[in-house]
Design a protein around this motif. Structure first.
Motif, mmCIF file in Angstrom:
data_model
loop_
_atom_site.group_PDB
_atom_site.id
_atom_site.type_symbol
_atom_site.label_atom_id
_atom_site.label_comp_id
_atom_site.label_asym_id
_atom_site.label_seq_id
_atom_site.Cartn_x
_atom_site.Cartn_y
_atom_site.Cartn_z
ATOM 1 N N GLN A 288 41.961 68.804 36.354
ATOM 2 C CA GLN A 288 40.787 67.988 35.916
ATOM 3 C C GLN A 288 39.596 68.393 36.051
ATOM 4 O O GLN A 288 38.351 68.316 35.136
ATOM 5 N N ILE A 289 38.926 68.540 37.345
ATOM 6 C CA ILE A 289 37.499 68.868 38.138
ATOM 7 C C ILE A 289 37.655 69.996 37.294
ATOM 8 O O ILE A 289 36.211 70.339 37.080
ATOM 9 N N ILE A 290 38.315 71.239 37.291
ATOM 10 C CA ILE A 290 38.140 72.466 36.921
ATOM 11 C C ILE A 290 37.928 72.713 35.593
ATOM 12 O O ILE A 290 37.405 73.256 35.156
ATOM 13 N N ALA A 291 38.442 71.691 34.693
ATOM 14 C CA ALA A 291 38.052 71.808 33.341
ATOM 15 C C ALA A 291 36.678 71.197 32.898
ATOM 16 O O ALA A 291 36.211 71.912 32.361
ATOM 17 N N LEU B 79 26.985 66.585 37.715
ATOM 18 C CA LEU B 79 28.559 67.429 36.573
ATOM 19 C C LEU B 79 29.152 66.472 37.218
ATOM 20 O O LEU B 79 29.821 65.677 35.468
ATOM 21 N N THR B 80 29.776 65.897 37.740
ATOM 22 C CA THR B 80 30.871 64.998 38.320
ATOM 23 C C THR B 80 31.198 63.843 38.252
ATOM 24 O O THR B 80 31.587 62.769 38.493
ATOM 25 N N GLU B 81 29.729 63.250 38.625
ATOM 26 C CA GLU B 81 29.092 61.585 38.896
ATOM 27 C C GLU B 81 28.188 61.009 38.096
ATOM 28 O O GLU B 81 28.182 60.186 38.172
ATOM 29 N N GLY B 82 27.376 62.201 37.536
ATOM 30 C CA GLY B 82 26.169 61.663 36.387
ATOM 31 C C GLY B 82 24.893 60.981 37.655
ATOM 32 O O GLY B 82 24.762 62.357 38.602
ATOM 33 N N ASP B 83 23.949 60.664 37.233
ATOM 34 C CA ASP B 83 22.881 60.484 37.857
ATOM 35 C C ASP B 83 23.570 60.108 39.158
ATOM 36 O O ASP B 83 24.450 59.592 39.384
ATOM 37 N N LEU B 84 22.806 60.607 40.613
ATOM 38 C CA LEU B 84 23.035 59.825 41.631
ATOM 39 C C LEU B 84 22.198 58.573 42.262
ATOM 40 O O LEU B 84 22.439 58.228 42.948
ATOM 41 N N ALA B 85 21.352 58.594 41.584
ATOM 42 C CA ALA B 85 20.139 57.205 41.844
ATOM 43 C C ALA B 85 21.301 56.547 41.991
ATOM 44 O O ALA B 85 22.491 55.516 42.195
ATOM 45 N N PRO B 86 20.246 55.239 42.892
ATOM 46 C CA PRO B 86 20.996 54.697 43.797
ATOM 47 C C PRO B 86 21.508 52.874 42.972
ATOM 48 O O PRO B 86 22.219 52.125 42.944
ATOM 49 N N VAL B 87 20.538 52.817 42.181
ATOM 50 C CA VAL B 87 20.721 51.472 41.010
ATOM 51 C C VAL B 87 20.271 52.117 39.730
ATOM 52 O O VAL B 87 19.231 52.861 39.817
#
Length: 147
Positions: free
Chosen positions: A44-47, A82-90
């Protein structure tokens, strides 16, 4: 903010490819064994990584995956976003921020923005090449401790 297993495993997968692809494509089953991650989850991740153009797949008996670029060209931030989206805390800070009716008078927004800036500064300053160096240092330290 917590980084999910998908983000953590994507970093480990990319690092594994950077480490072992010097002799040709890396088989996902080998990565799964070395990293102790389910091969189904790695698929899934490699895709996701393949679709984004971070890796290249090679078909056939000697097939597998290769990085499309040099390790110096990938940052931890690129892979995590890429895998998590935005890394913002809120949700009121970051690239995908939502408008908040309290923002004009909200003192805590400054805290969230500073956390967001600090996280992004860190992950955008670390490359796969840096992680390869750290991995070699760990291996050297381990070899030294057995003597």
């Amino acid at each position: 903010m917590k980084i999910s297993t998908k983000g953590r495993y994507a970093l480990r997968l990319m690092l594994d490819l950077a480490t072992y692809s010097t002799d040709g494509p890396v088989c996902l089953k080998d990565v799964a064994r070395r990293q102790q991650i389910s091969d189904k989850y790695l698929e899934q991740i490699i895709a996701t990584l393949n679709k984004a153009g971070y890796v290249r797949s090679i078909r056939g008996a000697q097939g597998g995956y290769l990085l499309k670029k040099n390790p110096e060209e990938y940052t931890a931030g690129m892979i995590l976003r890429l895998t998590e989206g935005d890394l913002a805390p809120v949700s009121c800070v970051g690239k995908e921020k939502e408008e908040c009716e309290r923002k004009a008078g909200c003192v805590t927004t400054r805290i969230w923005q500073r956390i967001n800036d600090a996280v992004n500064d860190v992950v955008d300053s670390i490359t796969l090449a840096d992680m390869l160096t750290w991995q070699e240092e760990l291996a050297d330290d381990g070899a030294d401790s057995t003597e």
